[in-house]
Design an enzyme around this catalytic site. Structure first.
Site, PDB file in Angstrom:
ATOM      1  N   ASP A 197       0.865  -1.168   0.000  1.00 32.23           N
ATOM      2  CA  ASP A 197       0.000   0.000   0.000  1.00 32.23           C
ATOM      3  C   ASP A 197       0.907   1.225   0.000  1.00 32.23           C
ATOM      4  OD1 ASP A 197      -2.340   1.620   0.362  1.00 32.23           O
ATOM      5  OD2 ASP A 197      -3.256  -0.062   1.436  1.00 32.23           O
ATOM      6  N   ASP A 209      -2.977   4.717  -2.422  1.00 28.35           N
ATOM      7  CA  ASP A 209      -4.039   5.336  -1.636  1.00 28.35           C
ATOM      8  C   ASP A 209      -4.419   6.713  -2.187  1.00 28.35           C
ATOM      9  OD1 ASP A 209      -5.518   4.957   0.966  1.00 28.35           O
ATOM     10  OD2 ASP A 209      -4.570   6.885   1.408  1.00 28.35           O
ATOM     11  N   GLU A 222      -6.144   3.908  -6.116  1.00 26.11           N
ATOM     12  CA  GLU A 222      -7.445   4.125  -5.480  1.00 26.11           C
ATOM     13  C   GLU A 222      -7.878   5.530  -5.867  1.00 26.11           C
ATOM     14  OE1 GLU A 222      -9.688   4.281  -1.188  1.00 26.11           O
ATOM     15  OE2 GLU A 222      -7.866   5.393  -1.611  1.00 26.11           O
ATOM     16  N   HIS A 277     -11.278  -2.749   3.218  1.00 27.13           N
ATOM     17  CA  HIS A 277     -11.273  -2.339   4.626  1.00 27.13           C
ATOM     18  C   HIS A 277     -12.060  -1.060   4.896  1.00 27.13           C
ATOM     19  CE1 HIS A 277      -8.342   0.079   2.612  1.00 27.13           C
ATOM     20  NE2 HIS A 277      -8.216   0.852   3.664  1.00 27.13           N
ATOM     21  N   ASP A 278     -12.563  -0.425   3.845  1.00 24.32           N
ATOM     22  CA  ASP A 278     -13.355   0.807   4.010  1.00 24.32           C
ATOM     23  C   ASP A 278     -14.846   0.575   3.806  1.00 24.32           C
ATOM     24  OD1 ASP A 278     -11.038   2.338   4.368  1.00 24.32           O
ATOM     25  OD2 ASP A 278     -10.885   2.817   2.229  1.00 24.32           O
TER      26      ASP A 278
HETATM   27  O1  TEU Z   1      -9.524   5.795   1.538  1.00 20.82           O
HETATM   28  C1  TEU Z   1      -9.908   6.931   0.821  1.00 20.82           C
HETATM   29  C2  TEU Z   1     -11.319   7.137   0.796  1.00 20.82           C
HETATM   30  O2  TEU Z   1     -11.846   7.500  -0.221  1.00 20.82           O
HETATM   31  C3  TEU Z   1     -12.028   6.877   2.077  1.00 20.82           C
HETATM   32  O3  TEU Z   1     -11.874   7.976   2.909  1.00 20.82           O
HETATM   33  C4  TEU Z   1     -13.435   6.596   1.824  1.00 20.82           C
HETATM   34  O4  TEU Z   1     -14.093   7.729   1.333  1.00 20.82           O
HETATM   35  C5  TEU Z   1     -14.074   6.204   3.097  1.00 20.82           C
HETATM   36  O5  TEU Z   1     -13.276   5.266   3.749  1.00 20.82           O
HETATM   37  C6  TEU Z   1     -15.393   5.581   2.792  1.00 20.82           C
HETATM   38  O6  TEU Z   1     -16.060   5.477   3.977  1.00 20.82           O
HETATM   39  C7  TEU Z   1      -8.181   5.591   1.740  1.00 20.82           C
HETATM   40  C8  TEU Z   1      -7.974   4.389   2.620  1.00 20.82           C
HETATM   41  O7  TEU Z   1      -8.434   3.250   1.959  1.00 20.82           O
HETATM   42  C9  TEU Z   1      -8.630   4.627   3.938  1.00 20.82           C
HETATM   43  O8  TEU Z   1      -8.567   3.514   4.775  1.00 20.82           O
HETATM   44  C10 TEU Z   1      -7.940   5.808   4.574  1.00 20.82           C
HETATM   45  O9  TEU Z   1      -8.598   6.146   5.772  1.00 20.82           O
HETATM   46  C11 TEU Z   1      -7.902   7.021   3.660  1.00 20.82           C
HETATM   47  O10 TEU Z   1      -7.545   6.714   2.325  1.00 20.82           O
HETATM   48  C12 TEU Z   1      -6.867   8.003   4.151  1.00 20.82           C
HETATM   49  O11 TEU Z   1      -5.592   7.488   3.923  1.00 20.82           O
END
Ligand code: TEU
Ligand code: CA
Length: 555
Positions: A98, A199, A253, A326-327
């Site tokens: 990542d 990310d 992403e 994970h989000d």
């Molecule tokens: O996620 C980016 C992102 O778009 C998220 O904030 C998303 O909108 C949210 O999780 C949806 O509920 C990335 C990573 O995958 C995330 O885990 C991090 O918190 C974020 O970037 C900041 O690095």
């Protein structure tokens, strides 16, 4: 279309904190992962996407990095990392790291220097601005609540943080920053890693005018920094200076990415990245209060979005395929059916629907077991900064009532995906011998890897077969996609075509029995069922599909 290994691969995402704890401190770690590589080999995946394992104060579970070349102490040491990489490679499994470089931690040495004074050599590594009339430079809000600007007493200016104040945004317009990032990436590539998941890479080039954004319900403006003016230029530079020198798998992403933008990020010309993660399908149930609601994703809309990406990128760029990460809350609890009666069948349906499409599939840990959302009962159970901040921000402003907001967070919060991996039916699901950092889903006695590996008709073995089929049939990787029955609210039906062959994929997304006439051009041919979640070995001309039944048939 050019054939490449990363188009033919299946990726498995590991969220290290919740995967496997080897030393009993309740936190998953690198040695825990190493111990489970055989399990992943058995599943059949090709690549691991490892969520961040770098040194971090863990304001956002490792997405706030304080040293890109060091391993988080809780996860182990660099020797543990090297051993994991070596073992993975010896099993034929690649590791994708990542890469979190839109921002660093505020505890990163660059930021520690940067905030010291306005003339510090690192000042311009981040985005500093003077206040306006004693207030923030503009109205931008952070993704994790509040303003996107934080005032720094010591040096008398505000710095930008699109996420938490402990995640200051790097200034990508500074060529020194780009050089530092590219050098660091080359360092990891020289170590022998196999790729990067980048990310929020779509956010690195900020809107140059720093004008106020459109104000939403929270009272803050939308920064609108996605796909900024120089993003493609910077990724092309990254491609020349790093990516093109190695044989890597890369995925950006890209929140806010459109099909048109994706064709640039993931162009088959190979000038930037291999593929992007788009958000349109998982954002379909979004609303006024961002994702905090009980809206349902409707099947016709889901099909329209998925199909748009399938057909528009065909031959021009490459898709990534995902339901979970994970989000996201567990997709089985969102568009499937997580009741004991239909859990396994609908988990297999979701797997089939996604894995038979064109693109590189991503499996999130536990998805191959049909893991579900967690039954939260109080706010104390949440660990995620996004959920906790949103709860206080929206309830304190009186925008959403506390009980209602709690329900939304329980349903949509990111911690649903972050509960520990369910390995067996021993205490804490075999994840740890200590006390886990986040609660284990109580359904681990029914849903766990050990039980499923021993049972032939399990979700695990079904995923194993989906992965194997992709290796056996080129049509699954390279075939053209066509959607049938776009308006059906029950069925998701599509075909793939490749070198005179056709693959028909039929999925009944409902609890009802549905009768369906198979299309004229397939009638009369005897199809071969490649996979079915209902023990089916043929599709009649007029077929009755059971609740959550799915099948993929080759003609
Ligand atoms: O996620 C980016 C992102 O778009 C998220 O904030 C998303 O909108 C949210 O999780 C949806 O509920 C990335 C990573 O995958 C995330 O885990 C991090 O918190 C974020 O970037 C900041 O690095
Ligand atoms: Ca541990």
């Amino acid at each position: 279309m050019e054939k490449t290994w990363w188009k033919e691969s299946v990726v498995y995402q590991i969220y290290p904190r919740s995967f496997c704890d080897s030393n009993g401190d309740g936190i998953g770690d690198l040695n825990g992962i190493t111990g489970k590589l055989e399990y992943l080999k058995e599943l059949g995946i090709d690549v691991i996407w490892l969520s961040p394992v770098y040194q971090s104060p863990n304001d956002d579970n490792g997405y706030d990095i304080s040293d890109y070349k060091a391993i988080m102490e809780e996860f182990g040491t660099m020797e543990d990392y090297d051993r994991m990489l070596f073992r993975a490679h010896s099993l034929g499994i690649k590791i994708m790291m990542d890469l979190v470089v839109n921002h660093t931690s505020d505890e990163h040495a660059w930021f520690v220097e940067s905030r010291k004074s306005k003339d510090n050599p690192y000042r311009d590594y981040y985005i500093w601005r003077d206040g306006k009339n004693g207030k923030e430079p503009n109205n931008w809000g952070s993704c994790f609540g509040g303003s996107a600007w934080k005032y720094d007493e010591g040096s008398g200016q505000y710095f930008l943080h699109l996420f938490s104040p402990k995640q200051p945004d790097l200034n990508w317009d500074n060529q020194k920053v780009r050089k530092e990032v590219f050098d660091m990436m080359n360092w990891w590539c020289e170590k022998g890693i196999d790729g990067f998941r980048m990310d929020v890479i779509s956010l690195i080039s900020k809107k140059p005018d720093f004008q106020d954004g459109e104000v939403g319900q929270s009272g803050y403006g939308d920064p609108g920094c996605a796909n900024g003016p120089h993003v493609h230029e910077y990724l092309q530079e990254m491609n020349r200076k790093v990516l093109s020198k190695y044989d890597l798998i890369t995925v950006g992403e890209c929140s806010g990415v459109t099909v048109e933008e994706a064709k640039k990020y993931a162009s088959s010309e190979g000038t930037e990245l291999n593929m992007v993660f788009q958000f349109e399908h998982v954002d379909l149930d979004g609303g006024e209060s961002f994702k905090w609601n009980h809206n349902k994703i409707r099947l016709p809309e889901l099909k329209a979005v998925m199909s748009k990406w399938q057909t528009e990128l065909a031959g021009k760029a490459w898709n990534s395929l995902y339901w979970c990460n994970h989000d996201q809350p567990r997709m089985l609890s969102r568009i499937g059916n997580d009741s004991p009666k239909y859990r396994e069948r609908s988990a297999k349906l979701l797997g089939t629907c996604l894995h038979m499409m064109q693109g590189t599939p991503y499996i999130y840990q536990g998805e191959e077991l049909g893991m579900t959302n967690y039954p939260f009962t109080s706010m104390e159970e949440f660990r995620d900064i996004e959920s906790i901040n949103a709860y206080y921000e929206l309830t304190e402003k009186g925008i959403i009532a506390p009980e209602e907001m709690f329900d939304y967070i329980s349903y949509k919060g990111r911690d649903n995906a972050r509960t520990p991996m369910q390995w067996d039916d021993s205490s804490y699901a075999g994840f740890t011998s200590g006390t886990p950092w986040i609660a284990v889903n109580p359904n681990y006695k029914e849903i766990n890897a050990k039980e499923q590996m021993e049972r032939e008709d399990s979700v695990f073995h079904y995923y194993q077969k989906l992965i194997r089929l992709r290796k056996e049939y080129e049509i699954i990787v390279y075939g053209d996609y066509e959607l049938l029955l776009p308006d059906s609210r029950e069925l998701y039906v599509y075909t793939r075509s490749y070198e005179g062959q056709k693959l028909l994929v039929v999925c009944n997304f409902t609890e009802k029995e549905i009768v369906w006439e198979i299309p004229q051009d397939l009638k009369g041919c005897v199809g071969r069922v490649l996979i079915s979640n209902y023990g089916r070995d043929t599709l009649e001309e007029s077929v009755t599909l059971a609740a959550y039944e799915c099948a993929a048939v080759l003609y």
